[in-house]
Design an enzyme around this catalytic site. Structure first.
Site, PDB file in Angstrom:
ATOM      1  N   SER A 119      -4.690  -3.241 -34.229  1.00 14.26           N
ATOM      2  CA  SER A 119      -5.640  -2.166 -33.919  1.00 14.26           C
ATOM      3  C   SER A 119      -7.072  -2.651 -34.025  1.00 14.26           C
ATOM      4  O   SER A 119      -7.395  -3.503 -34.857  1.00 14.26           O
ATOM      5  CB  SER A 119      -5.431  -0.979 -34.854  1.00 14.26           C
ATOM      6  OG  SER A 119      -4.128  -0.492 -34.707  1.00 14.26           O
ATOM      7  N   LYS A 163      -1.758  12.631 -33.545  1.00 13.21           N
ATOM      8  CA  LYS A 163      -1.210  11.354 -34.024  1.00 13.21           C
ATOM      9  C   LYS A 163      -0.686  11.462 -35.456  1.00 13.21           C
ATOM     10  O   LYS A 163      -1.339  12.045 -36.309  1.00 13.21           O
ATOM     11  CB  LYS A 163      -2.335  10.315 -33.976  1.00 13.21           C
ATOM     12  CG  LYS A 163      -2.022   8.974 -34.617  1.00 13.21           C
ATOM     13  CD  LYS A 163      -3.199   8.026 -34.455  1.00 13.21           C
ATOM     14  CE  LYS A 163      -2.964   6.701 -35.128  1.00 13.21           C
ATOM     15  NZ  LYS A 163      -4.019   5.727 -34.818  1.00 13.21           N
ATOM     16  N   HIS A 207      -8.522   3.982 -28.931  1.00  6.14           N
ATOM     17  CA  HIS A 207      -8.452   3.990 -30.395  1.00  6.14           C
ATOM     18  C   HIS A 207      -9.878   3.810 -30.914  1.00  6.14           C
ATOM     19  O   HIS A 207     -10.627   3.000 -30.380  1.00  6.14           O
ATOM     20  CB  HIS A 207      -7.564   2.805 -30.821  1.00  6.14           C
ATOM     21  CG  HIS A 207      -7.127   2.803 -32.244  1.00  6.14           C
ATOM     22  ND1 HIS A 207      -7.990   2.518 -33.270  1.00  6.14           N
ATOM     23  CD2 HIS A 207      -5.907   3.028 -32.812  1.00  6.14           C
ATOM     24  CE1 HIS A 207      -7.316   2.565 -34.409  1.00  6.14           C
ATOM     25  NE2 HIS A 207      -6.048   2.878 -34.166  1.00  6.14           N
ATOM     26  N   LYS A 246      -3.262  -4.952 -26.607  1.00  5.47           N
ATOM     27  CA  LYS A 246      -2.916  -4.825 -28.025  1.00  5.47           C
ATOM     28  C   LYS A 246      -1.409  -5.005 -28.240  1.00  5.47           C
ATOM     29  O   LYS A 246      -0.616  -4.239 -27.714  1.00  5.47           O
ATOM     30  CB  LYS A 246      -3.348  -3.440 -28.507  1.00  5.47           C
ATOM     31  CG  LYS A 246      -2.870  -3.078 -29.896  1.00  5.47           C
ATOM     32  CD  LYS A 246      -3.372  -1.698 -30.280  1.00  5.47           C
ATOM     33  CE  LYS A 246      -2.796  -1.244 -31.608  1.00  5.47           C
ATOM     34  NZ  LYS A 246      -3.310   0.084 -32.007  1.00  5.47           N
ATOM     35  N   ASP A 298       0.658   5.548 -26.519  1.00  2.59           N
ATOM     36  CA  ASP A 298       1.519   5.196 -27.661  1.00  2.59           C
ATOM     37  C   ASP A 298       1.752   6.339 -28.633  1.00  2.59           C
ATOM     38  O   ASP A 298       2.752   6.361 -29.331  1.00  2.59           O
ATOM     39  CB  ASP A 298       0.974   3.964 -28.405  1.00  2.59           C
ATOM     40  CG  ASP A 298      -0.296   4.258 -29.194  1.00  2.59           C
ATOM     41  OD1 ASP A 298      -1.072   5.161 -28.803  1.00  2.59           O
ATOM     42  OD2 ASP A 298      -0.529   3.575 -30.212  1.00  2.59           O
ATOM     43  N   ASN A 299       0.805   7.262 -28.691  1.00  2.00           N
ATOM     44  CA  ASN A 299       0.937   8.427 -29.590  1.00  2.00           C
ATOM     45  C   ASN A 299      -0.182   9.410 -29.272  1.00  2.00           C
ATOM     46  O   ASN A 299      -1.061   9.120 -28.466  1.00  2.00           O
ATOM     47  CB  ASN A 299       0.911   8.017 -31.076  1.00  2.00           C
ATOM     48  CG  ASN A 299      -0.238   7.115 -31.463  1.00  2.00           C
ATOM     49  OD1 ASN A 299      -0.051   5.934 -31.756  1.00  2.00           O
ATOM     50  ND2 ASN A 299      -1.453   7.634 -31.440  1.00  2.00           N
ATOM     51  N   ARG A 355       5.389   1.021 -30.028  1.00  3.23           N
ATOM     52  CA  ARG A 355       5.383  -0.150 -29.136  1.00  3.23           C
ATOM     53  C   ARG A 355       6.733  -0.863 -29.144  1.00  3.23           C
ATOM     54  O   ARG A 355       7.243  -1.286 -28.101  1.00  3.23           O
ATOM     55  CB  ARG A 355       4.268  -1.113 -29.559  1.00  3.23           C
ATOM     56  CG  ARG A 355       2.915  -0.588 -29.157  1.00  3.23           C
ATOM     57  CD  ARG A 355       1.781  -1.015 -30.068  1.00  3.23           C
ATOM     58  NE  ARG A 355       0.734  -0.014 -29.944  1.00  3.23           N
ATOM     59  CZ  ARG A 355      -0.200  -0.025 -29.003  1.00  3.23           C
ATOM     60  NH1 ARG A 355      -0.276  -1.030 -28.162  1.00  3.23           N
ATOM     61  NH2 ARG A 355      -1.072   0.957 -28.910  1.00  3.23           N
ATOM     62  N   CYS A 403       1.320   3.679 -33.933  1.00  6.01           N
ATOM     63  CA  CYS A 403       1.277   2.478 -33.073  1.00  6.01           C
ATOM     64  C   CYS A 403       2.500   1.557 -33.065  1.00  6.01           C
ATOM     65  O   CYS A 403       3.191   1.458 -32.061  1.00  6.01           O
ATOM     66  CB  CYS A 403       0.085   1.619 -33.468  1.00  6.01           C
ATOM     67  SG  CYS A 403      -1.442   2.252 -32.830  1.00  6.01           S
ATOM     68  N   ASP A 450      -3.883   3.620 -26.066  1.00  2.00           N
ATOM     69  CA  ASP A 450      -3.809   3.754 -27.522  1.00  2.00           C
ATOM     70  C   ASP A 450      -4.477   5.062 -27.948  1.00  2.00           C
ATOM     71  O   ASP A 450      -5.667   5.259 -27.705  1.00  2.00           O
ATOM     72  CB  ASP A 450      -4.517   2.557 -28.182  1.00  2.00           C
ATOM     73  CG  ASP A 450      -4.109   2.398 -29.636  1.00  2.00           C
ATOM     74  OD1 ASP A 450      -3.386   3.272 -30.155  1.00  2.00           O
ATOM     75  OD2 ASP A 450      -4.523   1.398 -30.256  1.00  2.00           O
ATOM     76  N   ASP A 451      -3.690   5.939 -28.559  1.00  3.56           N
ATOM     77  CA  ASP A 451      -4.196   7.214 -29.095  1.00  3.56           C
ATOM     78  C   ASP A 451      -4.759   8.150 -28.021  1.00  3.56           C
ATOM     79  O   ASP A 451      -5.635   8.972 -28.309  1.00  3.56           O
ATOM     80  CB  ASP A 451      -5.276   6.984 -30.178  1.00  3.56           C
ATOM     81  CG  ASP A 451      -4.737   6.313 -31.430  1.00  3.56           C
ATOM     82  OD1 ASP A 451      -3.548   5.932 -31.444  1.00  3.56           O
ATOM     83  OD2 ASP A 451      -5.500   6.169 -32.406  1.00  3.56           O
ATOM     84  N   HIS A 500       0.415  -5.631 -31.642  1.00  3.79           N
ATOM     85  CA  HIS A 500       0.719  -4.829 -32.843  1.00  3.79           C
ATOM     86  C   HIS A 500       2.198  -4.796 -33.218  1.00  3.79           C
ATOM     87  O   HIS A 500       2.705  -3.796 -33.738  1.00  3.79           O
ATOM     88  CB  HIS A 500       0.173  -3.392 -32.706  1.00  3.79           C
ATOM     89  CG  HIS A 500      -0.289  -2.858 -34.034  1.00  3.79           C
ATOM     90  ND1 HIS A 500      -0.708  -1.554 -34.225  1.00  3.79           N
ATOM     91  CD2 HIS A 500      -0.394  -3.472 -35.243  1.00  3.79           C
ATOM     92  CE1 HIS A 500      -1.046  -1.383 -35.484  1.00  3.79           C
ATOM     93  NE2 HIS A 500      -0.859  -2.538 -36.128  1.00  3.79           N
TER      94      HIS A 500
HETATM   95 MG    MG Z   1      -2.042   4.371 -31.410  1.00  5.78          MG
END
Ligand code: MG
Length: 462
Positions: free
Chosen positions: A159, A305, A232, A134, A284-285, A81, A77, A37-38, A136
């Site tokens: 998140s 992001k 994240h 996660k 994811d980003n 996903r 996010c 994540d991130d 989401h």
């Molecule tokens: Mg993310």
């Protein structure tokens, strides 16, 4: 008597043909997707970070393929996903809205259940399917992973900065993180088992659950989707990783994630199924730049992001399967959209044929290092295409930075054009030199848009 002999012969032939088949195809391969994540493009040792140490992820890349032009289908996010799990751009699956970009605790929507996920096509093939981390994609009962093809779920459903007692940069970026500031639930299947989740131990517990899942299903083919809650912000690491890194809290958390990757590799090796397991590692980003030192880095790529600059959507992409994935660094294009067709190709699973998929089968690149079948990519922000890449050129039609209070959106009168292989940082506009390429990319966007039926945004329901 004659019939009995005939029957015996048929049985013997059937057994022989089964054995023969097994010899040819072997047991069905397992699939593990580790989804950060991130995590920015440059936040991994082998992607060039000067102080983050990731020996296990580096080993994964060295023994497998490290992709340098790997794109996530969205710069935030939830849509990212959904696209990974379905092989479809978020706009086709109800995950691109003009208001909210992701799901929040008060959202009542989710990934529509009529969408078909990687877990669902693998379940049809007799796979055991689990998600640890996660989700989401909707946290109400009807949208949980167990409704989308997963047998097992363990994790924080959105998140880790949501349900904030007080959402502020000060509470996010503190040197003394406190789990009570984030009232996020930890779920097992459909039940909340802890609230607030103890985020200090979350990476460790995800890892333990992942190792249990792999061990339990070592005899079955399995699909394990492991979307980490980290990196994240707010950042949390367990005690033995705190203050161990030169890169501060972010580096501590990455050290624990890297340890986790190593634990999973060790487990596969101990069970002697590492050669039969595809591991994909990606994000994811891009990095959440607003989070200062607690956010990641896209290195030489622009912005992070939330944006359609390279830093928002180009992420690390690593594939590992000894004996199947031919090691090397791959500069061709690939995307998280390609995972569904690639996994279908690897496992013999059936792709849905009643809808448009946006992914390509990357198996020829993974196994023989052929050229990638992907030669283009559309950079969506919400429902609009801001930019598009065709081979080594990327055209921007709209630009906008990530999260600022000022309005930064610029609907360009004439598109920008970058030669993205010579100029990955997107500094030098070549649109006046190559107007034909600009119009070729414009035509490509137009053709693609004709195939899109926009679905109402699920994140705008609350
Ligand atoms: Mg993310």
């Amino acid at each position: 008597m004659r019939y009995r002999v005939l029957f015996l012969l048929v049985v013997i032939m059937a057994i022989l043909s089964c054995q023969h088949n097994n010899e040819l195809t072997g047991p069905s391969p397992n699939v593990i997707i580790i989804f950060m994540d991130d995590l920015g493009y440059a936040d991994v040792g082998c992607y060039g970070h000067p102080t983050i140490e990731t020996p296990n992820i580096d080993r994964l890349a060295r023994e497998g393929q490290q992709w340098t032009s790997f794109y996530t289908a969205s710069s935030v996010c939830s849509p990212s996903r959904g696209a990974l799990l379905t092989g479809r751009y978020p706009i086709r699956i109800g995950l691109a809205g003009d208001h909210q970009r992701v799901f929040f605790p008060n959202s009542i929507g989710g990934l529509p259940t009529e969408e078909i996920t990687i877990a669902e096509i693998l379940k049809e093939q007799g796979y055991s399917t689990g998600i640890i981390g996660k989700w989401h994609l909707g946290h109400l009962l009807r949208y949980l992973p167990t409704e989308q093809g997963f047998d097992y779920y363990y994790g924080i459903p959105y998140s880790n900065d949501m349900d904030g007692v007080k959402w502020s940069l000060e509470t996010l970026l503190t040197d003394t993180p406190d789990i009570n500031m984030w009232n996020v639930p930890l779920m097992e299947n459909e039940e909340i088992i802890e609230r607030p989740a103890d985020q200090f131990t979350i990476t460790k517990r995800y890892t333990k659950k992942a190792m249990e899942f792999i061990t339990k299903h070592r005899e079955d083919p399995f699909f394990l989707y492991m979307p980490h809650s980290m990196v994240h912000t707010p950042l949390f690491a367990s005690e033995e990783f705190q203050e161990t890194s030169r890169r501060g809290q972010f580096g501590d958390v990455m050290a624990e994630v890297d340890w986790s990757v190593g634990q999973i590799m060790n487990t596969l090796e101990e069970l002697d199924i590492d050669d039969n397991t595809l591991i994909v590692f990606t994000s994811d980003n891009g990095p959440w730049l607003l989070m200062r030192e607690d956010g990641g880095s896209a290195g030489l790529l622009k912005d992070g992001k939330g944006t359609t600059w390279e830093g928002g959507m180009r992420v690390p992409g690593v594939f590992h399967m000894p004996g199947t994935v031919q090691p090397g660094i791959i500069h061709d294009m690939g995307s998280t959209l390609d995972l569904m067709p690639t996994i279908a190709s690897l496992t013999g699973a059936q792709l849905p044929d009643d809808r448009i998929l946006d992914g390509f089968d990357l198996m020829p690149v993974l196994t023989e290092r052929q050229d990638s079948p992907r030669n283009h990519f559309f950079y969506y922000r919400k429902t609009e295409i801001y930019a598009a890449r065709l081979n080594e050129y990327k055209a921007h039609f709209i630009t906008e930075t990530a999260y600022t209070l000022e309005k930064t959106r610029d609907d360009l009168e004439s598109p920008l054009l970058f030669q993205i292989e010579e100029d990955p940082g997107e500094h030098f506009d070549r649109s006046s030199r190559y107007p034909d390429i600009v119009s070729e990319i414009g035509d490509l966007v137009e053709q693609h848009q004709k195939t899109v039926v926009i679905k109402d945004a699920e994140m705008d329901r609350y």
